[in-house]
Each structure stands twice: as C-alpha cells, then as structure tokens.
Design an enzyme around this catalytic site. Structure first.
Site, PDB file in Angstrom:
ATOM      1  N   LYS A  22      40.327  60.825 102.074  1.00 25.74           N
ATOM      2  CA  LYS A  22      39.945  59.481 102.537  1.00 25.74           C
ATOM      3  C   LYS A  22      40.633  59.136 103.853  1.00 25.74           C
ATOM      4  O   LYS A  22      39.982  58.699 104.809  1.00 25.74           O
ATOM      5  CB  LYS A  22      40.321  58.431 101.480  1.00 25.74           C
ATOM      6  CG  LYS A  22      40.235  56.999 102.008  1.00 25.74           C
ATOM      7  CD  LYS A  22      40.612  55.961 100.968  1.00 25.74           C
ATOM      8  CE  LYS A  22      42.043  55.497 101.018  1.00 25.74           C
ATOM      9  NZ  LYS A  22      42.394  54.617 102.142  1.00 25.74           N
ATOM     10  N   ASN A  23      41.943  59.323 103.905  1.00 22.92           N
ATOM     11  CA  ASN A  23      42.665  58.861 105.092  1.00 22.92           C
ATOM     12  C   ASN A  23      42.442  59.754 106.310  1.00 22.92           C
ATOM     13  O   ASN A  23      42.855  59.423 107.410  1.00 22.92           O
ATOM     14  CB  ASN A  23      44.150  58.673 104.784  1.00 22.92           C
ATOM     15  CG  ASN A  23      44.358  57.468 103.869  1.00 22.92           C
ATOM     16  OD1 ASN A  23      43.450  56.652 103.704  1.00 22.92           O
ATOM     17  ND2 ASN A  23      45.533  57.364 103.266  1.00 22.92           N
ATOM     18  N   CYS A 116      43.966  47.096 101.527  1.00 31.03           N
ATOM     19  CA  CYS A 116      44.837  46.727 100.415  1.00 31.03           C
ATOM     20  C   CYS A 116      45.971  45.820 100.880  1.00 31.03           C
ATOM     21  O   CYS A 116      46.550  46.044 101.943  1.00 31.03           O
ATOM     22  CB  CYS A 116      45.448  47.983  99.805  1.00 31.03           C
ATOM     23  SG  CYS A 116      44.256  49.022  98.964  1.00 31.03           S
ATOM     24  N   ARG A 121      51.546  44.141 106.980  1.00 34.78           N
ATOM     25  CA  ARG A 121      51.125  45.399 107.609  1.00 34.78           C
ATOM     26  C   ARG A 121      50.858  45.130 109.097  1.00 34.78           C
ATOM     27  O   ARG A 121      49.713  45.031 109.529  1.00 34.78           O
ATOM     28  CB  ARG A 121      49.871  45.955 106.907  1.00 34.78           C
ATOM     29  CG  ARG A 121      50.140  46.318 105.447  1.00 34.78           C
ATOM     30  CD  ARG A 121      48.907  46.853 104.751  1.00 34.78           C
ATOM     31  NE  ARG A 121      48.625  48.241 105.071  1.00 34.78           N
ATOM     32  CZ  ARG A 121      47.616  48.940 104.540  1.00 34.78           C
ATOM     33  NH1 ARG A 121      46.800  48.366 103.674  1.00 34.78           N
ATOM     34  NH2 ARG A 121      47.407  50.195 104.887  1.00 34.78           N
ATOM     35  N   ASP A 306      51.705  56.311  98.703  1.00 38.14           N
ATOM     36  CA  ASP A 306      50.433  56.218  97.971  1.00 38.14           C
ATOM     37  C   ASP A 306      50.506  56.858  96.584  1.00 38.14           C
ATOM     38  O   ASP A 306      49.607  56.660  95.759  1.00 38.14           O
ATOM     39  CB  ASP A 306      49.309  56.903  98.764  1.00 38.14           C
ATOM     40  CG  ASP A 306      49.025  56.199 100.075  1.00 38.14           C
ATOM     41  OD1 ASP A 306      49.386  55.018 100.203  1.00 38.14           O
ATOM     42  OD2 ASP A 306      48.449  56.837 100.969  1.00 38.14           O
ATOM     43  N   ARG A 398      36.900  52.430  96.389  1.00 34.91           N
ATOM     44  CA  ARG A 398      37.159  52.614  97.819  1.00 34.91           C
ATOM     45  C   ARG A 398      37.713  54.006  98.107  1.00 34.91           C
ATOM     46  O   ARG A 398      37.557  54.507  99.218  1.00 34.91           O
ATOM     47  CB  ARG A 398      38.172  51.568  98.322  1.00 34.91           C
ATOM     48  CG  ARG A 398      37.589  50.183  98.534  1.00 34.91           C
ATOM     49  CD  ARG A 398      38.557  49.316  99.312  1.00 34.91           C
ATOM     50  NE  ARG A 398      39.166  50.111 100.353  1.00 34.91           N
ATOM     51  CZ  ARG A 398      40.477  50.174 100.612  1.00 34.91           C
ATOM     52  NH1 ARG A 398      41.320  49.450  99.928  1.00 34.91           N
ATOM     53  NH2 ARG A 398      40.943  50.936 101.568  1.00 34.91           N
TER      54      ARG A 398
HETATM   55  N1  EPU Z   1      54.205  49.436 110.738  1.00 32.12           N
HETATM   56  C1  EPU Z   1      54.736  48.560 111.666  1.00 32.12           C
HETATM   57  N2  EPU Z   1      54.041  48.346 112.828  1.00 32.12           N
HETATM   58  C2  EPU Z   1      52.859  48.957 113.110  1.00 32.12           C
HETATM   59  C3  EPU Z   1      52.335  49.853 112.167  1.00 32.12           C
HETATM   60  C4  EPU Z   1      53.028  50.080 110.990  1.00 32.12           C
HETATM   61  O1  EPU Z   1      55.793  47.980 111.465  1.00 32.12           O
HETATM   62  O2  EPU Z   1      52.300  48.718 114.186  1.00 32.12           O
HETATM   63  C5  EPU Z   1      54.959  49.711 109.492  1.00 32.12           C
HETATM   64  C6  EPU Z   1      54.181  49.319 108.227  1.00 32.12           C
HETATM   65  O3  EPU Z   1      54.377  47.951 107.920  1.00 32.12           O
HETATM   66  C7  EPU Z   1      54.773  50.255 107.203  1.00 32.12           C
HETATM   67  C8  EPU Z   1      55.066  51.523 108.000  1.00 32.12           C
HETATM   68  O4  EPU Z   1      55.098  51.123 109.369  1.00 32.12           O
HETATM   69  O5  EPU Z   1      55.986  49.754 106.706  1.00 32.12           O
HETATM   70  C9  EPU Z   1      54.077  52.639 107.850  1.00 32.12           C
HETATM   71  O6  EPU Z   1      52.753  52.144 108.019  1.00 32.12           O
HETATM   72  P1  EPU Z   1      51.569  53.056 108.584  1.00 32.12           P
HETATM   73  O7  EPU Z   1      51.107  52.480 109.872  1.00 32.12           O
HETATM   74  O8  EPU Z   1      51.975  54.492 108.552  1.00 32.12           O
HETATM   75  O9  EPU Z   1      50.442  52.797 107.497  1.00 32.12           O
HETATM   76  P2  EPU Z   1      48.889  52.680 107.755  1.00 32.12           P
HETATM   77  O10 EPU Z   1      48.487  53.600 108.866  1.00 32.12           O
HETATM   78  O11 EPU Z   1      48.484  51.272 107.820  1.00 32.12           O
HETATM   79  C10 EPU Z   1      48.268  54.684 106.208  1.00 32.12           C
HETATM   80  C11 EPU Z   1      47.367  54.894 105.036  1.00 32.12           C
HETATM   81  C12 EPU Z   1      47.930  54.192 103.822  1.00 32.12           C
HETATM   82  C13 EPU Z   1      49.332  54.715 103.544  1.00 32.12           C
HETATM   83  C14 EPU Z   1      50.214  54.568 104.793  1.00 32.12           C
HETATM   84  C15 EPU Z   1      51.586  55.189 104.640  1.00 32.12           C
HETATM   85  C16 EPU Z   1      45.206  55.043 106.093  1.00 32.12           C
HETATM   86  C17 EPU Z   1      43.872  54.426 106.321  1.00 32.12           C
HETATM   87  N3  EPU Z   1      46.062  54.352 105.349  1.00 32.12           N
HETATM   88  O12 EPU Z   1      48.320  53.276 106.418  1.00 32.12           O
HETATM   89  O13 EPU Z   1      47.084  54.537 102.748  1.00 32.12           O
HETATM   90  O14 EPU Z   1      49.913  53.990 102.484  1.00 32.12           O
HETATM   91  O15 EPU Z   1      49.561  55.198 105.912  1.00 32.12           O
HETATM   92  O16 EPU Z   1      51.480  56.517 104.369  1.00 32.12           O
HETATM   93  O17 EPU Z   1      45.472  56.148 106.537  1.00 32.12           O
HETATM   94  C18 EPU Z   1      46.026  54.237 100.675  1.00 32.12           C
HETATM   95  O18 EPU Z   1      45.395  55.275 100.894  1.00 32.12           O
HETATM   96  O19 EPU Z   1      46.055  53.676  99.545  1.00 32.12           O
HETATM   97  C19 EPU Z   1      46.799  53.621 101.760  1.00 32.12           C
HETATM   98  C20 EPU Z   1      47.185  52.359 101.720  1.00 32.12           C
END
Ligand code: EPU
Length: 424
Positions: A22-23, A116, A121, A306, A398
């Site tokens: 998915k990701n 979610c 975030r 996750d 999802r």
């Molecule tokens: N963060 C910041 N600033 C930013 C971006 C992120 O402070 O600009 C912080 C977040 O608050 C968090 C950490 O950095 O504490 C990591 O967040 P990340 O950006 O890596 O998460 P994401 O890209 O929003 C993806 C996955 C999530 C998974 C996270 C962590 C996708 C679409 N989503 O989210 O997947 O939990 O990485 O591995 O790739 C899921 O599949 O259930 C899911 C939520």
C-alpha cells in the site's frame, strides 16, 4: 455502514498471499504522472486507497485502467487542475500530488490530507523542502498552493529535521526534474522509498542512495513510461504473521521479503514463536506459552509503528509484563480501550503502553478507528471466545485487500455485513 462479524477461537490453517505494498503504490501512482507516456504497474493491491487515487487521477484527466492487479496510467492528457477539496482529502498520501504537480507543471493546489488519525501529523518538512527547491508555498485554511517562478525548481541540499517517509518521497518527486543536483540528508530508508526510486530510475531519473540516509538526485528534463512490479506489503505480511502466531495451527505467509520485516521477526522470535523462513515465504507453526516482550517503534529498519497495533493482541496471550513505546506516533493508542473491552489488561501511562498477560479475550462490539487499529481488532476477534463485531470497516478496507476471502480460506468464521442486515 459495513460491519465485520467474527466468531473467534477457530483453529486457522493454510496459506495467505501478501499483496503489493500500500505505502508503495500510493507513492508510485502520483510518480507515474511525471512520465510523458503510459506507465504500467503490476502487483497492485485492490484496496480502497488505490481506488481513491484512481478517482483523483481521473479528475486530473489522467487515463487509467485497473484489472487483475495491473494498473495502467496514461498521463499524456493530464491537466493542471486545482484540487483544494473533495477526494484529494480522502487519504493522506494524496499529498504526493504536491511534489508531483510541482515537478510536472511548476504549480499545484492541493487540499491537506486526511488519512488515519494518529496524533499530530505535520508536513513542515515537506514544505521546507519545496521552499528550498525554490517553490513558493502558501497554506490558506488547509489548502496548499505551490508555484515556481520562470526559472523553475533548482537543485539544492536539504537536511530533514525528522526522518519522514512522506517528506522524503515528496522531495524526491519535486526534485527529480529540478535543474542541477539535489541532496537529501537524513532521508528515510523504507523499502517503499527504494521502490519509488526504482520506478523513477526506470522512467529515466538519475537518483542514487535510496535506502540510505543520503539520497542524491541529478535533475533530468524528461521521464518516459515504463512497467514495474510493486514490492510486497511488509505491513500486511507482518499483520498476518502476528495473526498466525496468535491463533494459527500452521499458516504459511507467501510473498514476503524477510529483510523488510527483520526487526518484527526478531521480536516474534523473542516471544518464542516457531517460524521457518524460506526464500519468499514464512511458515508459522502453532506456539504455546508465548513470552511477553517490550518494544519501541523506530524509523526503518527499526520496529515499524504500523506493526505495533497488530502485535498488541498477540501480547495479551503472552506471560508476564511488557511495554510498547511508539516513538513515531505516541498517540497511536485507539486500539487499547477496544482490547480492554474484550478483556485485555492494558494501561496507557503517558507515552508508554503497559500490558500484562496472559488474558483470554472475549467477543465484544468494537470500533476500528484507524487502519492498523482495525488490523489489531480483527486479530483480537479471531483470538476471542464468542462473537466480535467490528465497526469502522472502511478503515480496514483502505489497506487490506480481499481480507474476508483470505481469512475464510484459512478457516476463519468471518463475515462482512451491512448495518441493517439481520444476523442469523
Ligand atoms: N513528521 C514531522 N514533520 C513532517 C513529516 C513528518 O514532524 O513534515 C513526523 C511525524 O509526525 C511522525 C514522523 O515524522 O512523528 C514520521 O512520519 P512520516 O512522515 O514518516 O509518516 P508518513 O509519511 O505520514 C508513512 C506511512 C504510515 C506510517 C509512517 C511511519 C504512507 C502513506 N504512510 O506516513 O503508514 O505509519 O510512514 O512509518 O506511507 C499506515 O500504513 O497505516 C500508515 C499510517
């Protein structure tokens, strides 16, 4: 409104095939618009997030077809259309259209993502990277407007203050056609990032270092269509492994890249799970007397946030006291009150989840408030005595394709019903 009805306690035996990640696909679909001809993606999971992204692509006048897990994306007629509200807000990953439209058109208007609720975030690192590349970025009431001057985006050095999957991917998408060289430092190392870079390089990009903390991008003028098979979903694999350890008699999980879930397997090992690891599958034998463990989530290759929720019900079976500390999303705890309603003994103590086992779960009415909380609850339902009814099923759909069929095939008593349907 759909509900999952599970009658738990059945012995589960058989095989489960893991789908494409998915990701990964949620990043590859926005990346495909950067090509000047058709992109063919294979092994695409049939999940709601893919359908939502197809709708968004179609709104951008991108032609798509999706059959037998093959997704064809033809961006040749794509138009730069503002997307301030609507479908764009239905999933978090739609924010990849920020980097992708900026790259393709030098502009974009994208409503801030849904997805979610896992606590705050922020997307400050994405915005910082776009600005470093020379874009103007305005945020007005949650609608992000991106523009570039006549000189376009310029390669630069970007240090990520936090390790972020989303910010790393968005920066790659924005920088892939920028003039000159971009270096991303403190980049995320997830396999999904390697998959994205593999696709982009096949399209003609010049990107090195994916999978390490320094990614180097030499901007190119054109990207062309190609075909690509998506990596297996390590989180889906981990979810079914957790289920197999909790309640399986003998279950083989197919299409697994062991290296992608090494930290998770190590934790299952520590619990005393009995597994046989082959080239691309893992056989899980029945395990009794699981040991309690403690864990901390970390950026890849550490224990994935996750998989924290899917493992929690398994820990209710283990003997002793343990803790879970989610350093990525400390507020990813919505599964805990639901598990307690089913008989678990779990306390949230600040940013630490404290578990004491073993406890026998019993069926209850519970709500899947996010995708991985849903994964936690269907595993708990399969483990529980009696009937569990899960609402919030759309959250589960999802990210988990053909879940009913997959679980019924290994002997689970699980059904999806509509809210007004009377149960027999
Ligand atoms: N963060 C910041 N600033 C930013 C971006 C992120 O402070 O600009 C912080 C977040 O608050 C968090 C950490 O950095 O504490 C990591 O967040 P990340 O950006 O890596 O998460 P994401 O890209 O929003 C993806 C996955 C999530 C998974 C996270 C962590 C996708 C679409 N989503 O989210 O997947 O939990 O990485 O591995 O790739 C899921 O599949 O259930 C899911 C939520």
């Amino acid at each position: 409104m759909k509900k999952l009805v599970i009658r738990g306690g059945r012995p589960l035996t058989g095989e489960i095939n893991v789908n494409g990640a998915k990701n990964s696909i949620v990043a590859l679909m926005p990346a495909a618009i950067l090509a000047d001809s058709e992109v063919v993606l294979e092994g695409v999971p049939d999940i709601q997030d893919v359908h939502s992204l197809i709708d968004i692509l179609n709104d951008f006048k991108v032609k798509t077809s999706f059959e037998n897990n093959v997704l064809k994306i033809d961006p040749t007629q794509m138009q730069s259309i503002p997307m301030p509200t609507g479908k764009i807000q239905s999933l978090r990953a739609s924010y990849y259209f920020m980097g992708a439209t900026l790259s393709k058109f030098g502009e974009g208007v994208i409503g801030l993502p849904g997805g979610c609720f896992l606590g705050p975030r922020p997307i400050d690192q994405h915005i910082k990277a776009f600005r470093s590349l020379g874009a103007q970025v305005e945020d007005e009431y949650g609608v992000i407007t991106l523009t570039t001057g006549s000189e376009g985006l310029q390669g630069t050095r970007i240090y990520m203050d936090v390790v972020s999957v989303g910010a790393t991917i968005n920066t790659i998408l924005a920088a892939v056609k920028a003039k000159g060289k971009t270096v991303i430092e403190n980049a995320a190392k997830e396999p999904e990032i390697i998959d994205l870079v593999t696709l982009l390089n096949k399209m003609g990009a010049k990107i090195r270092g994916a999978g390490t903390s320094v990614i180097r991008i030499e901007g190119v003028d054109h990207l062309t269509g190609t075909s690509h098979t998506i990596i297996p979903d390590r989180i889906e694999a981990g979810t079914y492994l957790a289920m197999a350890v909790a309640i399986g008699q003998e279950i083989r999980i197919n299409n697994v890249i062991f290296e992608h879930i090494e930290s998770f397997i190590a934790k299952l090992d520590e619990m005393g799970a009995r597994m046989e690891i082959s080239e691309d599958s893992i056989l899980v034998h029945h395990s009794d007397d699981l040991k309690m463990v403690s864990l901390k989530t970390q950026p890849y290759p550490g224990f994935a946030t996750d998989l924290q929720q899917p493992l929690t019900p398994v820990l209710t079976k283990a003997i002793g006291k343990g803790t879970i500390t989610d350093t990525i999303y400390p507020q990813r705890i919505k599964h805990i009150p639901e598990l307690n309603r089913m008989g678990a003994n779990i306390k949230v103590d600040g940013d630490i989840i404290r578990i004491e086992g073993p406890t026998q779960l019993t069926g209850a009415q519970v709500k899947a408030s996010d995708l991985r909380a849903g994964a936690c609850l269907f595993i708990a339902g399969l483990m529980a005595q009696g009937e569990t009814v899960i609402t919030g099923v759309d959250n589960i759909l999802r990210g988990y394709s053909n879940i009913i069929e997959k679980l019924q095939a290994i002997g689970a008593d699980i059904q999806m019903i509509d809210d007004d349907q009377v149960e027999d």
